[in-house]
Design a protein around this motif. Structure first.
Motif, PDB file in Angstrom:
ATOM      1  N   LEU A   1      39.054  30.520  28.051  1.00  0.00           N
ATOM      2  CA  LEU A   1      39.592  29.341  27.377  1.00  0.00           C
ATOM      3  C   LEU A   1      38.621  28.894  26.288  1.00  0.00           C
ATOM      4  N   VAL A   2      39.102  28.822  25.041  1.00  0.00           N
ATOM      5  CA  VAL A   2      38.292  28.335  23.916  1.00  0.00           C
ATOM      6  C   VAL A   2      38.815  26.942  23.553  1.00  0.00           C
ATOM      7  N   PRO A   3      37.926  25.925  23.483  1.00  0.00           N
ATOM      8  CA  PRO A   3      38.404  24.546  23.366  1.00  0.00           C
ATOM      9  C   PRO A   3      39.069  24.196  22.041  1.00  0.00           C
ATOM     10  N   ASP A   4      38.860  25.001  20.999  1.00  0.00           N
ATOM     11  CA  ASP A   4      39.481  24.692  19.704  1.00  0.00           C
ATOM     12  C   ASP A   4      39.613  25.986  18.901  1.00  0.00           C
ATOM     13  N   GLU A   5      40.706  26.111  18.169  1.00  0.00           N
ATOM     14  CA  GLU A   5      40.915  27.335  17.372  1.00  0.00           C
ATOM     15  C   GLU A   5      39.866  27.501  16.270  1.00  0.00           C
ATOM     16  N   LYS A   6      39.190  26.406  15.906  1.00  0.00           N
ATOM     17  CA  LYS A   6      38.190  26.518  14.823  1.00  0.00           C
ATOM     18  C   LYS A   6      37.014  27.425  15.208  1.00  0.00           C
ATOM     19  N   TYR A   7      36.876  27.722  16.511  1.00  0.00           N
ATOM     20  CA  TYR A   7      35.777  28.582  16.943  1.00  0.00           C
ATOM     21  C   TYR A   7      36.107  30.073  16.862  1.00  0.00           C
ATOM     22  N   LEU A   8      37.263  30.410  16.305  1.00  0.00           N
ATOM     23  CA  LEU A   8      37.657  31.814  16.187  1.00  0.00           C
ATOM     24  C   LEU A   8      37.445  32.297  14.756  1.00  0.00           C
ATOM     25  N   ILE A   9      36.816  33.456  14.622  1.00  0.00           N
ATOM     26  CA  ILE A   9      36.584  34.049  13.297  1.00  0.00           C
ATOM     27  C   ILE A   9      37.227  35.431  13.302  1.00  0.00           C
ATOM     28  N   GLU A  10      38.076  35.693  12.315  1.00  0.00           N
ATOM     29  CA  GLU A  10      38.766  36.988  12.293  1.00  0.00           C
ATOM     30  C   GLU A  10      37.794  38.150  12.213  1.00  0.00           C
ATOM     31  N   LEU A  11      38.035  39.139  13.063  1.00  0.00           N
ATOM     32  CA  LEU A  11      37.149  40.302  13.126  1.00  0.00           C
ATOM     33  C   LEU A  11      37.321  41.205  11.905  1.00  0.00           C
ATOM     34  N   GLY A  12      38.547  41.277  11.377  1.00  0.00           N
ATOM     35  CA  GLY A  12      38.803  42.173  10.251  1.00  0.00           C
ATOM     36  C   GLY A  12      38.584  43.621  10.650  1.00  0.00           C
ATOM     37  N   ASP A  13      37.955  44.393   9.743  1.00  0.00           N
ATOM     38  CA  ASP A  13      37.767  45.819  10.013  1.00  0.00           C
ATOM     39  C   ASP A  13      36.472  46.129  10.756  1.00  0.00           C
ATOM     40  N   LEU A  14      35.755  45.105  11.174  1.00  0.00           N
ATOM     41  CA  LEU A  14      34.481  45.366  11.859  1.00  0.00           C
ATOM     42  C   LEU A  14      34.732  46.043  13.208  1.00  0.00           C
ATOM     43  N   ASP A  15      33.765  46.852  13.633  1.00  0.00           N
ATOM     44  CA  ASP A  15      33.833  47.452  14.962  1.00  0.00           C
ATOM     45  C   ASP A  15      33.823  46.323  16.004  1.00  0.00           C
ATOM     46  N   PRO A  16      34.823  46.293  16.908  1.00  0.00           N
ATOM     47  CA  PRO A  16      34.922  45.124  17.804  1.00  0.00           C
ATOM     48  C   PRO A  16      33.737  44.978  18.771  1.00  0.00           C
ATOM     49  N   ALA A  17      33.179  46.096  19.249  1.00  0.00           N
ATOM     50  CA  ALA A  17      32.041  45.987  20.179  1.00  0.00           C
ATOM     51  C   ALA A  17      30.843  45.385  19.450  1.00  0.00           C
ATOM     52  N   TRP A  18      30.634  45.849  18.231  1.00  0.00           N
ATOM     53  CA  TRP A  18      29.530  45.316  17.429  1.00  0.00           C
ATOM     54  C   TRP A  18      29.813  43.871  17.036  1.00  0.00           C
ATOM     55  N   GLY A  19      31.068  43.599  16.689  1.00  0.00           N
ATOM     56  CA  GLY A  19      31.480  42.246  16.332  1.00  0.00           C
ATOM     57  C   GLY A  19      31.162  41.254  17.443  1.00  0.00           C
ATOM     58  N   ALA A  20      31.358  41.696  18.692  1.00  0.00           N
ATOM     59  CA  ALA A  20      31.058  40.819  19.829  1.00  0.00           C
ATOM     60  C   ALA A  20      29.587  40.412  19.823  1.00  0.00           C
ATOM     61  N   THR A  21      28.703  41.359  19.507  1.00  0.00           N
ATOM     62  CA  THR A  21      27.268  41.068  19.553  1.00  0.00           C
ATOM     63  C   THR A  21      26.828  40.162  18.397  1.00  0.00           C
ATOM     64  N   LEU A  22      27.647  40.086  17.344  1.00  0.00           N
ATOM     65  CA  LEU A  22      27.280  39.198  16.233  1.00  0.00           C
ATOM     66  C   LEU A  22      27.223  37.738  16.690  1.00  0.00           C
ATOM     67  N   ALA A  23      28.037  37.381  17.699  1.00  0.00           N
ATOM     68  CA  ALA A  23      28.098  35.983  18.157  1.00  0.00           C
ATOM     69  C   ALA A  23      26.815  35.537  18.847  1.00  0.00           C
ATOM     70  N   CYS A  24      25.992  36.499  19.285  1.00  0.00           N
ATOM     71  CA  CYS A  24      24.740  36.103  19.940  1.00  0.00           C
ATOM     72  C   CYS A  24      23.535  36.719  19.249  1.00  0.00           C
ATOM     73  N   SER A  25      23.286  38.020  19.511  1.00  0.00           N
ATOM     74  CA  SER A  25      22.103  38.622  18.903  1.00  0.00           C
ATOM     75  C   SER A  25      22.199  38.569  17.384  1.00  0.00           C
TER      76      SER A  25
END
Ligand SMILES: [Zn+2]
Ligand SMILES: [Zn+2]
Length: 353
Positions: free
Chosen positions: A136-160
């Motif tokens: 559950l994400v409390p607001d849609e503003k916290y979503l950023i479109e992944l686009g053509d980025l590799d999704p596994a790598w994209g996931a790590t952008l949110a932290c590391s």
């Protein structure tokens, strides 16, 4: 909804069923496709961070509640949207910004939610995170479109990724002759090296205890590397750089590395402390004044910084660091956490649905 929860300090994650929330306002239910496993998940699962002689900061003292669902590097699609949301369910993948604040304090009003004293970070305290089928994400503003980025790598952008980006932003811009040092060439540190280069910085020194990691750093743009297993690391490091450094980003941040960092700084230099390895060291306080040092902590990054990083990743050739993918289930989550705790993981691990 199915989650992979830790039910007591140090306990392995287990699959449990929780009620699927009724969405209100702009809330979004994300179907998790990729969920990164981070070193801080190891500390959270163990139930405490080491604070040196100040003891330890326990998960319970941080406001954590069990069953806890960790995981804050989340990519997924929209499974359901609240009545006021403009985004709708579909196949589009989004990176979830997890460092969410109270929304009301000065820091939150200024879009610096990672400075909020009442943070509601996904997957770190009582707010359930990405080790789950749905989050559950409390607001849609916290979503950023992944686009053509590799999704596994994209996931790590949110932290590391955003951690490196925010830390690098704190030491740039510098002159071409200024050395910026990065201590710790694991996944986060290597990303910082790549960003320093992508943002045009010239002199990048990297310190690590692994020659293999130092080789990787060279490949990404390090101009000076130094193995700090040497008997007198400060002397050795300054011999390698030939002069003191303008700034240090310390991704290890234990007693030894912060001591090395302050010893290596030139007058007016800046230390950005990022790592959570724990420990402490003593330092003559008058020297902080005489040397005009700045010491600044860095905890992840803000929503605008993650947006800027995703834009940078879409337009510049940032390296995709080695990522091991495993199926998203309790057994693989526990194995990934154990490997991280034992220092056996190279690069990042991302669980994939
Ligand atoms: Zn993390
Ligand atoms: Zn706040």
């Amino acid at each position: 909804m199915q989650v992979f929860a830790v039910c007591a300090p140090g306990a392995p994650a287990e699959e449990i069923e929780l009620p699927t929330p009724e969405l209100t306002g702009k809330q979004i239910l994300i179907q998790v496709t990729h969920s990164g496993v981070c070193h801080s998940d190891v500390h959270l699962q163990e139930g405490a961070f080491d604070l040196g002689s100040a003891g330890e900061l326990t998960f319970a003292a941080m406001g954590g509640k069990y069953p806890a669902v960790f995981g804050h590097e989340i990519v997924g699609t929209i499974a359901a949207a609240g009545p006021e949301a403009s985004l709708q369910p579909g196949d589009t993948q989004y990176i979830v910004f997890p460092w969410i604040g109270c929304g009301e304090c000065q820091a939150c009003q200024e879009d610096r939610e990672n400075y909020c004293p009442r943070g509601r970070n996904l997957g770190t305290m009582d707010i359930h995170g990405g080790f789950a089928r749905e989050v559950l994400v409390p607001d849609e503003k916290y979503l950023i479109e992944l686009g053509d980025l590799d999704p596994a790598w994209g996931a790590t952008l949110a932290c590391s990724g955003v951690t490196s980006y925010s830390a690098v932003n704190k030491v740039l811009p510098r002159g071409d002759d200024d050395i910026v040092a990065v201590i710790g060439a694991g996944g986060v540190g290597l990303m910082a090296v790549a960003m320093l280069k992508a943002l045009g910085h010239k002199q990048i020194a990297v310190v690590d205890v692994s020659d293999e990691n130092l080789e990787s750093a060279k490949g990404l743009g390090a101009t000076i590397t130094f193995n700090s297993k040497a008997s007198n690391p400060l002397e050795g490091f300054l011999a390698a750089t030939g002069k003191k450094v303008a700034a240090v980003i310390d991704f290890v941040n234990n007693g030894g590395t912060s001591s090395l960092a302050l010893g290596a700084l030139q007058k007016g230099g800046k230390l950005v402390s990022v790592g959570l390895f724990g420990g402490e060291h003593t330092y003559p306080t008058a020297m902080l004044a005489l040397q005009v040092f700045t010491i600044e902590g860095n905890f992840v990054g803000s929503l605008p910084e993650l947006k800027a990083l995703v834009e940078l990743a879409k337009t510049k050739d940032l390296p995709v660091l080695p990522i091991a993918e495993r199926p998203l289930d309790a057994d693989n989550l526990n194995a990934a956490l154990q490997d991280l705790a034992a220092g056996k993981s190279r690069g990042r691990t991302v669980l994939t649905a």
